[in-house]
Every structure is written in structure tokens, then in C-alpha cells.
Scaffold this motif. Structure first.
Motif, short mmCIF file in Angstrom:
data_model
loop_
_atom_site.label_atom_id
_atom_site.label_comp_id
_atom_site.label_asym_id
_atom_site.label_seq_id
_atom_site.Cartn_x
_atom_site.Cartn_y
_atom_site.Cartn_z
N VAL A 117 0.15 -7.64 17.24
CA VAL A 117 0.09 -9.10 17.27
C VAL A 117 -0.25 -9.52 18.70
CG1 VAL A 117 1.34 -11.25 16.88
CG2 VAL A 117 1.78 -9.26 15.42
N ILE A 118 -1.26 -10.38 18.82
CA ILE A 118 -1.69 -10.84 20.13
C ILE A 118 -1.84 -12.35 20.11
CG2 ILE A 118 -2.92 -8.67 20.56
CD1 ILE A 118 -5.52 -10.12 19.99
N SER A 119 -2.00 -12.94 21.29
CA SER A 119 -2.28 -14.37 21.40
C SER A 119 -3.52 -14.55 22.26
CB SER A 119 -1.08 -15.09 22.04
OG SER A 119 -1.01 -14.78 23.42
N ALA A 120 -3.89 -15.80 22.48
CA ALA A 120 -5.03 -16.07 23.34
C ALA A 120 -4.76 -15.66 24.77
CB ALA A 120 -5.39 -17.55 23.28
N ASP A 121 -3.46 -15.51 25.14
CA ASP A 121 -3.09 -15.21 26.53
C ASP A 121 -2.74 -13.75 26.76
OD1 ASP A 121 -3.42 -17.85 27.44
OD2 ASP A 121 -1.44 -18.39 26.67
N GLY A 122 -2.39 -13.01 25.71
CA GLY A 122 -2.01 -11.62 25.92
C GLY A 122 -1.38 -11.01 24.69
N ILE A 123 -0.86 -9.78 24.84
CA ILE A 123 -0.25 -9.09 23.71
C ILE A 123 1.14 -9.67 23.44
CG2 ILE A 123 -1.58 -7.02 24.16
CD1 ILE A 123 0.96 -5.72 25.26
N VAL A 124 1.57 -9.59 22.17
CA VAL A 124 2.82 -10.21 21.75
C VAL A 124 3.80 -9.19 21.19
CG1 VAL A 124 3.86 -11.85 20.13
CG2 VAL A 124 1.74 -12.45 21.32
N GLY A 125 3.32 -8.27 20.34
CA GLY A 125 4.23 -7.31 19.74
C GLY A 125 3.59 -6.58 18.58
N LYS A 126 4.44 -6.06 17.69
CA LYS A 126 3.97 -5.26 16.56
C LYS A 126 4.75 -5.64 15.30
CE LYS A 126 5.04 -0.85 16.35
NZ LYS A 126 5.08 0.61 16.62
N VAL A 127 4.04 -5.74 14.18
CA VAL A 127 4.67 -6.10 12.90
C VAL A 127 5.67 -5.01 12.50
CG1 VAL A 127 4.28 -6.52 10.45
CG2 VAL A 127 2.66 -7.41 12.13
N LYS A 128 6.89 -5.46 12.16
CA LYS A 128 7.94 -4.52 11.79
C LYS A 128 8.13 -4.46 10.28
CE LYS A 128 12.78 -3.33 12.73
NZ LYS A 128 14.01 -3.70 13.50
N VAL A 129 8.38 -5.61 9.66
CA VAL A 129 8.57 -5.66 8.21
C VAL A 129 7.80 -6.87 7.66
CG1 VAL A 129 10.79 -4.47 8.16
CG2 VAL A 129 10.72 -6.95 8.45
N VAL A 130 7.43 -6.78 6.38
CA VAL A 130 6.70 -7.88 5.75
C VAL A 130 7.25 -8.16 4.36
CG1 VAL A 130 4.55 -7.40 7.01
CG2 VAL A 130 4.95 -6.33 4.80
N VAL B 189 -0.79 -17.01 16.71
CA VAL B 189 -1.11 -15.66 17.15
C VAL B 189 -2.20 -15.10 16.24
CG1 VAL B 189 1.19 -15.22 18.09
CG2 VAL B 189 0.70 -14.68 15.69
N ALA B 190 -2.68 -13.92 16.60
CA ALA B 190 -3.62 -13.19 15.76
C ALA B 190 -3.03 -11.81 15.47
CB ALA B 190 -4.98 -13.05 16.45
N VAL B 191 -3.03 -11.43 14.21
CA VAL B 191 -2.58 -10.10 13.81
C VAL B 191 -3.79 -9.18 13.79
CG1 VAL B 191 -1.40 -8.76 12.04
CG2 VAL B 191 -0.77 -11.15 12.40
N LEU C 52 4.11 -11.44 32.91
CA LEU C 52 3.39 -11.51 31.64
C LEU C 52 2.43 -12.69 31.62
CD1 LEU C 52 6.32 -10.67 29.19
CD2 LEU C 52 4.40 -9.18 29.80
N SER C 53 1.26 -12.47 31.04
CA SER C 53 0.28 -13.55 30.91
C SER C 53 0.67 -14.52 29.80
CB SER C 53 -1.11 -12.97 30.64
OG SER C 53 -1.08 -12.12 29.49
N GLN C 54 1.46 -14.04 28.83
CA GLN C 54 1.91 -14.89 27.72
C GLN C 54 3.33 -15.36 27.99
OE1 GLN C 54 0.64 -16.20 24.64
NE2 GLN C 54 2.59 -17.25 24.92
N LEU D 152 -6.97 -5.63 26.43
CA LEU D 152 -6.27 -6.89 26.17
C LEU D 152 -5.32 -7.21 27.32
CD1 LEU D 152 -5.40 -6.60 22.37
CD2 LEU D 152 -7.27 -7.87 23.42
N MET D 153 -5.24 -8.46 27.69
CA MET D 153 -4.43 -8.88 28.83
C MET D 153 -2.94 -8.66 28.57
SD MET D 153 -4.80 -10.08 31.85
CE MET D 153 -3.93 -10.94 33.16
#
Length: 250
Positions: free
Chosen positions: A113-126, A229-231, A219-221, A196-197
Motif C-alpha cells: 500500500v502506497i500513497s502519493a507521498d510514499g510507502i504506507v504498509g502491506k495488506v494483512k487481512v481482507v 492510498v493505492a494498493v 518519512l515523506s508520508q 518509491l519514496m
């Protein structure tokens, strides 16, 4: 009195028109406010589309210039899906955020998972309609990164303290990093695209006889302001994981 007296009539209608104009203006401002969510959604979807096209262009240039073949699999290695953050924690040692997209939208555990400013994390459960993401602000998360200026690799990890910083680990003493150096994803996994930033170095320390630097990255974000965000879907992740698992088994 208003109908038969010219002065009072003029005052009344001027006041009425002023009140109507104020009400109309307030109503329009309220409608504009309500439309912001739709506007932000469109912008987020457009941003995800542009990220996808940029990644395809970069992969295409690599394929044509280095491999001298046009490989559509590499060109379409990553895809991006826009999502809205509907819940977000930043004050725990192991923070998570929730997105308004899930299985029905093609999201699976392990996606970046990322944003326009940088990385955010990783999907854990759905679930069918929602996803829970392990935030970069999680003391258990290790992410492979690269110093853009020197091309040296390292790992970032949050220490559970300031939400604006992470630590950059395993950068050897001969590298000579500097305050202001840009830190980006390395591409050394099948989750994040490279480049990725992540942030910029804002503290450099090297103790006597230490093998590695003590580096802090701003952090940039800003995780307190996450909205859309974008997955990232890696279309080659399964192939890479299966191949690396065969190596581990031998």
C-alpha cells in the motif's frame, strides 16, 4: 405597508434579496463540501491510473533498452488500485489502517500500500469489502530500501517513538551517508516497485568501532493525514515466491 410604501418596500426587497443570496451561497458551499469526497475519489483513481502507466513506461524502457525485447509481462508487472482510508492508528507500537476495498475489488493479503507521498504498509487481512493494512509504523515491519545517491541498500524499521521517523539499519561505515539523502524502496522483494519514496535522512551518527551507521529517516508520508492510498498488485509475485521457495527447500 411594504406594498404601499416605496421606501419600506425597497428596504424589504433588498434585505430579502441579501438573505436569499446568503442562503444560496451557504447552500452552494455546503454542496461543494459534499462533492469533495467524490472529487477526491476521482483524483485518487486518476493518480492510481497514472502510477500504473508510469510503472508500465519504466518497465517498457528497461525491456527495450536492456533486454532488447518487448515483454508485456514485465511491462505490466505492477497494477494499482485506489482505496480510501476509513480507519487509522498511529499511537500504538503495532499500528494498522483499514481501507474501503477488499476481496471483491481484487485485494489479497501481502499487497503493498502506497500513497502519493510514499510507502504506507502491506495488506494483512481482507474481507469482501474491507482490508486491514499493517502500517509502516509497526515495530515488527522491516522494509528493504536503498540510498538513492549511493545505491547502497539497508532496512528501515520503526522504533515505536516518533510517528515522523524510522530508523535506517545495516548501512556499513564505508558508505558515508549524508543528511538530506533520499531513501527509496529497493525492489528487493516482489511487493514494492523499486524507487518509491520512503523519506530523507535527517540524522547521521557513527559510533567508534561500529560496523553500521545509526541513521534516522524523516518519512515523506505524514501518517496522521492519510486519506487515499493505492494498493499495489505485483503480477509476478507468485512466480517469484514459488521460485525462491524451491531454493529454500533444497
Amino acid at each position: 405597508m411594504v406594498q404601499n410604501n416605496q421606501y419600506q418596500g425597497a428596504k424589504f426587497f433588498n434585505s430579502a434579496n441579501g438573505l436569499a443570496a446568503t442562503i444560496n451561497n451557504t447552500s452552494q458551499n455546503f454542496r461543494d463540501f459534499l462533492s469533495l469526497r467524490e472529487t477526491n475519489q476521482r483524483l485518487s483513481e486518476e493518480n492510481a491510473y497514472l502510477k500504473r502507466k508510469l510503472e508500465q513506461r519504466n518497465q517498457s524502457l528497461y525491456t527495450l533498452n536492456v533486454r532488447e525485447i518487448n515483454d508485456p509481462v514485465l511491462i505490466n508487472r505492477f497494477d494499482f488500485l485506489s482505496a480510501r482510508v476509513i480507519n487509522n492508528s498511529v499511537h500504538q507500537f503495532k499500528n494498522h489502517l483499514t481501507l474501503n476495498k477488499g476481496k471483491k475489488d481484487g485485494i489479497t493479503p501481502g499487497m503493498a500500500v502506497i500513497s502519493a507521498d510514499g510507502i504506507v504498509g502491506k495488506v494483512k487481512v481482507v474481507s469482501d469489502n474491507f482490508s486491514v493494512v499493517t502500517s509502516l509504523l509497526n515495530i515488527d515491519v522491516l522494509t528493504s530500501v536503498q540510498l538513492k545517491r549511493t545505491s547502497h541498500f539497508g532496512t528501515v524499521q520503526w522504533d515505536g517513538a516518533n510517528t515522523e521517523n524510522v530508523n535506517l539499519l545495516y548501512v556499513p561505515r564505508h558508505v558515508q551517508p549524508q543528511v538530506g539523502d533520499t531513501v527509496v524502496t529497493s525492489g528487493y522483494n516482489s511487493i514494492y516497485p523499486d524507487g518509491l519514496m520512503v523519506g530523507t535522512i535527517d540524522k547521521v551518527d557513527l559510533k567508534d568501532e561500529a560496523l553500521f551507521y545509526d541513521l534516522r529517516v524523516k518519512l515523506s508520508q505524514d501518517f496522521r493525514k492519510l486519506s487515499y492510498v493505492a494498493v499495489v498488485k505485483s503480477n509476478l509475485r507468485e512466480e517469484q515466491d514459488e521460485l525462491e521457495q524451491l531454493i529454500d527447500e533444497k
